[in-house]
Design an enzyme around this catalytic site. Structure first.
Site, mmCIF file in Angstrom:
data_model
loop_
_atom_site.group_PDB
_atom_site.id
_atom_site.type_symbol
_atom_site.label_atom_id
_atom_site.label_comp_id
_atom_site.label_asym_id
_atom_site.label_seq_id
_atom_site.Cartn_x
_atom_site.Cartn_y
_atom_site.Cartn_z
ATOM 1 N N ASP A 81 0.842 -1.189 0.000
ATOM 2 C CA ASP A 81 0.000 0.000 0.000
ATOM 3 C C ASP A 81 0.883 1.247 0.000
ATOM 4 O O ASP A 81 1.832 1.346 0.783
ATOM 5 C CB ASP A 81 -0.890 -0.025 1.254
ATOM 6 N N HIS A 82 0.566 2.198 -0.853
ATOM 7 C CA HIS A 82 1.288 3.475 -0.928
ATOM 8 C C HIS A 82 2.808 3.287 -1.065
ATOM 9 O O HIS A 82 3.590 3.868 -0.307
ATOM 10 C CB HIS A 82 0.970 4.352 0.288
ATOM 11 N N GLU A 133 -2.121 6.028 -8.176
ATOM 12 C CA GLU A 133 -3.031 7.017 -7.610
ATOM 13 C C GLU A 133 -2.936 8.314 -8.402
ATOM 14 O O GLU A 133 -1.841 8.785 -8.724
ATOM 15 C CB GLU A 133 -2.720 7.289 -6.137
ATOM 16 N N HIS A 179 -7.193 10.069 4.630
ATOM 17 C CA HIS A 179 -6.563 9.085 5.507
ATOM 18 C C HIS A 179 -6.659 9.536 6.962
ATOM 19 O O HIS A 179 -6.745 10.729 7.245
ATOM 20 C CB HIS A 179 -5.087 8.911 5.131
ATOM 21 N N HIS A 207 -9.562 4.950 -1.218
ATOM 22 C CA HIS A 207 -8.687 5.042 -0.053
ATOM 23 C C HIS A 207 -9.358 5.872 1.034
ATOM 24 O O HIS A 207 -10.316 6.588 0.784
ATOM 25 C CB HIS A 207 -7.359 5.701 -0.436
ATOM 26 N N GLY A 208 -8.818 5.791 2.259
ATOM 27 C CA GLY A 208 -9.319 6.620 3.357
ATOM 28 C C GLY A 208 -10.737 6.283 3.752
ATOM 29 O O GLY A 208 -11.539 7.168 4.046
ATOM 30 N N SER A 210 -11.896 4.277 6.370
ATOM 31 C CA SER A 210 -12.237 4.151 7.790
ATOM 32 C C SER A 210 -13.005 5.384 8.242
ATOM 33 O O SER A 210 -12.536 6.510 8.096
ATOM 34 C CB SER A 210 -10.964 3.999 8.629
ATOM 35 N N THR A 232 -7.149 2.607 9.568
ATOM 36 C CA THR A 232 -7.267 3.247 10.876
ATOM 37 C C THR A 232 -8.201 2.495 11.809
ATOM 38 O O THR A 232 -7.886 2.263 12.986
ATOM 39 C CB THR A 232 -7.754 4.702 10.717
#
Length: 283
Positions: A81-82, A133, A179, A207-208, A210, A232
Protein backbone atom coordinates in the site's frame (compact mmCIF):
# COMPACT_ATOMS: atom_id res chain seq x y z
CA UNK A 1 -4.40 -19.60 -1.38
CA UNK A 2 -2.12 -16.71 -2.27
CA UNK A 3 -3.20 -14.99 -5.48
CA UNK A 4 -2.75 -11.68 -7.27
CA UNK A 5 -5.42 -8.99 -7.11
CA UNK A 6 -6.05 -9.16 -10.86
CA UNK A 7 -8.82 -11.74 -11.03
CA UNK A 8 -10.52 -10.79 -7.76
CA UNK A 9 -10.80 -7.12 -8.78
CA UNK A 10 -11.95 -7.93 -12.30
CA UNK A 11 -14.63 -10.19 -10.84
CA UNK A 12 -15.65 -7.43 -8.42
CA UNK A 13 -15.95 -5.00 -11.33
CA UNK A 14 -17.98 -7.46 -13.40
CA UNK A 15 -20.35 -8.35 -10.56
CA UNK A 16 -20.56 -4.96 -8.85
CA UNK A 17 -19.16 -5.67 -5.41
CA UNK A 18 -16.09 -4.48 -3.54
CA UNK A 19 -13.05 -6.36 -2.28
CA UNK A 20 -11.83 -5.25 1.13
CA UNK A 21 -8.14 -4.37 1.46
CA UNK A 22 -7.14 -4.36 5.11
CA UNK A 23 -3.86 -3.03 6.48
CA UNK A 24 -2.16 -5.59 8.71
CA UNK A 25 0.28 -4.48 11.40
CA UNK A 26 1.41 -7.79 12.89
CA UNK A 27 0.59 -11.50 13.14
CA UNK A 28 -2.56 -10.89 15.17
CA UNK A 29 -3.96 -8.61 12.46
CA UNK A 30 -3.23 -11.21 9.77
CA UNK A 31 -4.96 -13.99 11.71
CA UNK A 32 -7.95 -11.80 12.61
CA UNK A 33 -8.53 -10.61 9.04
CA UNK A 34 -8.17 -14.15 7.70
CA UNK A 35 -10.76 -15.41 10.19
CA UNK A 36 -13.25 -12.82 8.96
CA UNK A 37 -12.61 -13.79 5.34
CA UNK A 38 -13.08 -17.48 6.09
CA UNK A 39 -16.26 -16.96 8.11
CA UNK A 40 -17.81 -14.82 5.36
CA UNK A 41 -16.25 -16.71 2.43
CA UNK A 42 -14.88 -13.45 1.07
CA UNK A 43 -11.83 -12.78 -1.09
CA UNK A 44 -9.45 -10.56 0.84
CA UNK A 45 -6.46 -8.30 0.30
CA UNK A 46 -3.99 -7.86 3.13
CA UNK A 47 -1.72 -4.87 2.71
CA UNK A 48 1.22 -3.15 4.36
CA UNK A 49 2.45 0.43 4.15
CA UNK A 50 6.11 1.47 4.04
CA UNK A 51 5.81 2.56 7.68
CA UNK A 52 4.63 -0.90 8.72
CA UNK A 53 7.33 -2.55 6.63
CA UNK A 54 10.01 -0.45 8.37
CA UNK A 55 8.91 -1.95 11.68
CA UNK A 56 9.62 -5.52 10.60
CA UNK A 57 10.49 -6.04 6.93
CA UNK A 58 8.86 -7.16 3.70
CA UNK A 59 9.99 -10.73 4.27
CA UNK A 60 8.30 -10.94 7.69
CA UNK A 61 4.95 -9.85 6.30
CA UNK A 62 5.28 -11.99 3.21
CA UNK A 63 6.02 -15.00 5.42
CA UNK A 64 3.02 -14.38 7.67
CA UNK A 65 0.51 -13.76 4.89
CA UNK A 66 1.82 -16.64 2.77
CA UNK A 67 1.39 -18.99 5.74
CA UNK A 68 -2.14 -17.67 6.30
CA UNK A 69 -3.04 -18.07 2.62
CA UNK A 70 -1.77 -21.65 2.53
CA UNK A 71 -4.11 -22.57 5.38
CA UNK A 72 -7.28 -21.46 3.65
CA UNK A 73 -9.36 -21.92 0.51
CA UNK A 74 -10.39 -18.26 0.25
CA UNK A 75 -8.27 -16.16 -2.14
CA UNK A 76 -5.76 -13.96 -0.31
CA UNK A 77 -3.62 -11.28 -1.96
CA UNK A 78 -0.66 -9.45 -0.40
CA UNK A 79 -0.46 -5.83 -1.48
CA UNK A 80 2.06 -3.04 -0.97
CA UNK A 81 0.00 0.00 0.00
CA UNK A 82 1.29 3.48 -0.93
CA UNK A 83 4.61 2.32 -2.31
CA UNK A 84 6.90 5.29 -1.82
CA UNK A 85 9.17 4.86 -4.82
CA UNK A 86 10.40 2.55 -7.54
CA UNK A 87 12.90 0.81 -5.28
CA UNK A 88 10.31 -0.02 -2.61
CA UNK A 89 7.97 -1.48 -5.21
CA UNK A 90 10.74 -3.57 -6.74
CA UNK A 91 11.71 -4.88 -3.31
CA UNK A 92 8.11 -5.94 -2.72
CA UNK A 93 7.87 -7.62 -6.12
CA UNK A 94 11.09 -9.53 -5.56
CA UNK A 95 9.98 -10.57 -2.06
CA UNK A 96 6.81 -12.16 -3.43
CA UNK A 97 4.09 -9.56 -2.93
CA UNK A 98 1.25 -10.36 -5.31
CA UNK A 99 0.18 -6.73 -5.88
CA UNK A 100 1.87 -3.36 -5.45
CA UNK A 101 0.84 0.28 -5.42
CA UNK A 102 3.10 3.05 -6.60
CA UNK A 103 1.96 6.35 -5.13
CA UNK A 104 3.13 9.20 -7.32
CA UNK A 105 0.16 11.39 -6.44
CA UNK A 106 2.39 13.93 -4.69
CA UNK A 107 4.33 14.44 -7.93
CA UNK A 108 3.47 16.63 -10.90
CA UNK A 109 1.24 14.93 -13.49
CA UNK A 110 4.04 14.11 -15.94
CA UNK A 111 6.35 12.92 -13.16
CA UNK A 112 3.59 10.71 -11.74
CA UNK A 113 3.12 9.19 -15.20
CA UNK A 114 6.84 8.51 -15.61
CA UNK A 115 7.21 6.91 -12.17
CA UNK A 116 4.04 4.85 -12.47
CA UNK A 117 4.99 3.54 -15.91
CA UNK A 118 8.35 2.31 -14.60
CA UNK A 119 6.65 0.26 -11.91
CA UNK A 120 3.76 -0.86 -14.13
CA UNK A 121 6.18 -2.13 -16.77
CA UNK A 122 8.10 -4.10 -14.13
CA UNK A 123 4.89 -5.51 -12.69
CA UNK A 124 3.65 -6.55 -16.12
CA UNK A 125 6.90 -8.39 -16.79
CA UNK A 126 6.49 -10.28 -13.50
CA UNK A 127 2.75 -10.89 -13.82
CA UNK A 128 1.89 -8.70 -10.84
CA UNK A 129 -0.85 -6.02 -10.91
CA UNK A 130 0.11 -2.41 -10.17
CA UNK A 131 -2.20 0.13 -8.57
CA UNK A 132 -1.54 3.83 -9.03
CA UNK A 133 -3.03 7.02 -7.61
CA UNK A 134 -4.20 10.15 -9.37
CA UNK A 135 -5.68 13.03 -7.41
CA UNK A 136 -5.33 13.79 -3.74
CA UNK A 137 -6.64 11.67 -0.90
CA UNK A 138 -6.55 14.05 2.06
CA UNK A 139 -5.25 13.56 5.58
CA UNK A 140 -1.98 11.95 6.63
CA UNK A 141 -0.95 8.64 5.09
CA UNK A 142 1.56 6.54 7.01
CA UNK A 143 4.72 8.58 7.77
CA UNK A 144 4.10 11.11 5.00
CA UNK A 145 3.03 14.74 5.33
CA UNK A 146 -0.62 15.71 5.65
CA UNK A 147 -2.35 16.65 2.42
CA UNK A 148 -4.34 19.83 2.92
CA UNK A 149 -5.59 22.73 0.82
CA UNK A 150 -5.43 20.99 -2.56
CA UNK A 151 -8.18 20.00 -4.99
CA UNK A 152 -9.11 16.53 -3.71
CA UNK A 153 -10.82 15.30 -6.87
CA UNK A 154 -9.41 13.29 -9.75
CA UNK A 155 -10.08 14.78 -13.18
CA UNK A 156 -11.81 12.14 -15.36
CA UNK A 157 -10.05 13.17 -18.57
CA UNK A 158 -6.65 13.19 -16.87
CA UNK A 159 -7.47 9.71 -15.54
CA UNK A 160 -7.98 8.41 -19.08
CA UNK A 161 -4.66 9.84 -20.26
CA UNK A 162 -2.88 8.61 -17.13
CA UNK A 163 -4.05 5.01 -17.48
CA UNK A 164 -3.33 4.92 -21.24
CA UNK A 165 0.21 6.19 -20.77
CA UNK A 166 1.18 4.20 -17.66
CA UNK A 167 -0.44 0.79 -18.07
CA UNK A 168 -1.47 0.63 -14.41
CA UNK A 169 -4.03 -2.11 -13.72
CA UNK A 170 -6.11 -0.28 -11.09
CA UNK A 171 -6.43 3.34 -10.05
CA UNK A 172 -6.97 4.99 -6.67
CA UNK A 173 -8.97 8.16 -7.19
CA UNK A 174 -9.57 11.30 -5.16
CA UNK A 175 -13.28 11.60 -4.39
CA UNK A 176 -13.30 13.49 -1.09
CA UNK A 177 -12.08 10.86 1.38
CA UNK A 178 -9.05 11.26 3.66
CA UNK A 179 -6.56 9.09 5.51
CA UNK A 180 -6.62 8.89 9.29
CA UNK A 181 -9.38 9.93 11.69
CA UNK A 182 -12.15 12.18 10.37
CA UNK A 183 -13.07 15.30 12.34
CA UNK A 184 -16.43 15.82 10.61
CA UNK A 185 -18.65 13.54 8.53
CA UNK A 186 -16.87 12.50 5.32
CA UNK A 187 -18.59 12.80 1.97
CA UNK A 188 -17.79 10.81 -1.18
CA UNK A 189 -18.39 12.85 -4.33
CA UNK A 190 -20.36 10.17 -6.17
CA UNK A 191 -20.57 12.07 -9.45
CA UNK A 192 -16.77 11.99 -9.67
CA UNK A 193 -16.80 8.20 -9.15
CA UNK A 194 -19.43 7.80 -11.88
CA UNK A 195 -17.63 10.07 -14.33
CA UNK A 196 -14.31 8.24 -13.98
CA UNK A 197 -15.89 4.78 -14.04
CA UNK A 198 -17.68 5.66 -17.28
CA UNK A 199 -14.36 6.44 -18.96
CA UNK A 200 -12.09 3.66 -17.64
CA UNK A 201 -12.13 -0.12 -18.00
CA UNK A 202 -9.82 -0.87 -15.07
CA UNK A 203 -10.93 -1.33 -11.42
CA UNK A 204 -11.13 1.80 -9.27
CA UNK A 205 -9.88 2.01 -5.68
CA UNK A 206 -11.21 3.94 -2.68
CA UNK A 207 -8.69 5.04 -0.05
CA UNK A 208 -9.32 6.62 3.36
CA UNK A 209 -12.47 4.59 4.01
CA UNK A 210 -12.24 4.15 7.79
CA UNK A 211 -15.02 6.28 9.24
CA UNK A 212 -16.92 6.72 5.96
CA UNK A 213 -20.61 5.78 6.41
CA UNK A 214 -21.41 2.34 5.02
CA UNK A 215 -24.19 3.66 2.79
CA UNK A 216 -21.76 6.01 1.04
CA UNK A 217 -19.30 3.17 0.45
CA UNK A 218 -22.06 0.92 -0.88
CA UNK A 219 -23.15 3.64 -3.29
CA UNK A 220 -19.56 4.18 -4.44
CA UNK A 221 -19.29 0.46 -5.21
CA UNK A 222 -22.51 0.64 -7.21
CA UNK A 223 -20.98 3.56 -9.09
CA UNK A 224 -17.75 1.75 -9.95
CA UNK A 225 -15.41 1.27 -6.95
CA UNK A 226 -13.93 -2.26 -6.78
CA UNK A 227 -11.25 -2.17 -4.04
CA UNK A 228 -11.88 -0.51 -0.67
CA UNK A 229 -9.07 0.22 1.78
CA UNK A 230 -9.35 0.10 5.57
CA UNK A 231 -6.53 0.83 8.03
CA UNK A 232 -7.27 3.25 10.88
CA UNK A 233 -10.34 1.47 12.21
CA UNK A 234 -8.48 -1.85 12.46
CA UNK A 235 -5.84 -0.19 14.62
CA UNK A 236 -8.55 1.34 16.76
CA UNK A 237 -10.39 -1.98 17.09
CA UNK A 238 -7.31 -3.92 18.14
CA UNK A 239 -6.27 -1.29 20.66
CA UNK A 240 -9.79 -1.17 22.08
CA UNK A 241 -9.89 -4.91 22.75
CA UNK A 242 -6.32 -5.07 24.03
CA UNK A 243 -6.67 -2.14 26.41
CA UNK A 244 -10.07 -3.26 27.69
CA UNK A 245 -8.62 -6.62 28.70
CA UNK A 246 -5.63 -5.03 30.38
CA UNK A 247 -7.79 -2.56 32.32
CA UNK A 248 -9.86 -5.49 33.61
CA UNK A 249 -6.80 -7.70 34.22
CA UNK A 250 -3.93 -5.37 35.15
CA UNK A 251 -1.92 -8.25 36.58
CA UNK A 252 -1.77 -10.03 33.21
CA UNK A 253 1.67 -10.41 31.66
CA UNK A 254 0.74 -12.83 28.85
CA UNK A 255 0.33 -10.72 25.67
CA UNK A 256 -1.64 -13.50 23.98
CA UNK A 257 -4.65 -12.91 26.24
CA UNK A 258 -5.25 -9.21 25.52
CA UNK A 259 -4.14 -9.92 21.95
CA UNK A 260 -7.04 -12.35 21.50
CA UNK A 261 -9.46 -9.64 22.55
CA UNK A 262 -7.93 -7.25 20.04
CA UNK A 263 -8.15 -9.89 17.32
CA UNK A 264 -11.83 -10.51 18.05
CA UNK A 265 -12.55 -6.79 17.64
CA UNK A 266 -10.78 -6.76 14.27
CA UNK A 267 -12.63 -9.85 13.05
CA UNK A 268 -15.97 -8.34 13.99
CA UNK A 269 -15.37 -5.03 12.18
CA UNK A 270 -13.91 -6.72 9.09
CA UNK A 271 -16.95 -9.00 8.80
CA UNK A 272 -19.24 -5.98 8.97
CA UNK A 273 -17.26 -4.25 6.23
CA UNK A 274 -17.25 -7.37 4.02
CA UNK A 275 -21.01 -7.61 4.33
CA UNK A 276 -21.39 -3.98 3.25
CA UNK A 277 -18.95 -4.45 0.36
CA UNK A 278 -21.04 -7.31 -0.98
CA UNK A 279 -18.06 -9.70 -1.00
CA UNK A 280 -19.68 -12.34 1.25
CA UNK A 281 -19.87 -15.70 -0.50
CA UNK A 282 -17.71 -14.50 -3.42
CA UNK A 283 -14.63 -16.57 -2.50
Amino acid sequence: MLVTTKEMLLDAKKNHYGVGAFNVENLEFVMAVLKAAEETKSPVIMQTTPGTIKAAGLDYFYGMVKAAAERTEVPVALHLDHGDGYNRCMQALRTGYTSVMIDGSHELFEDNIALTKLVADAGAAMGVPVEAELGKVGGKEDDGPAVEGENPYTDPDEAVEFVERTGCTSLAIGVGTAHGVYVGTPHIQQDVVKAIASKLDIPLVLHGTSGVPDEQVAEAIKNGICKVNYATELRQAFTKGFMRYMSENPECFDPKKPGREGMAEITDIVKIRMENLGSVGRA
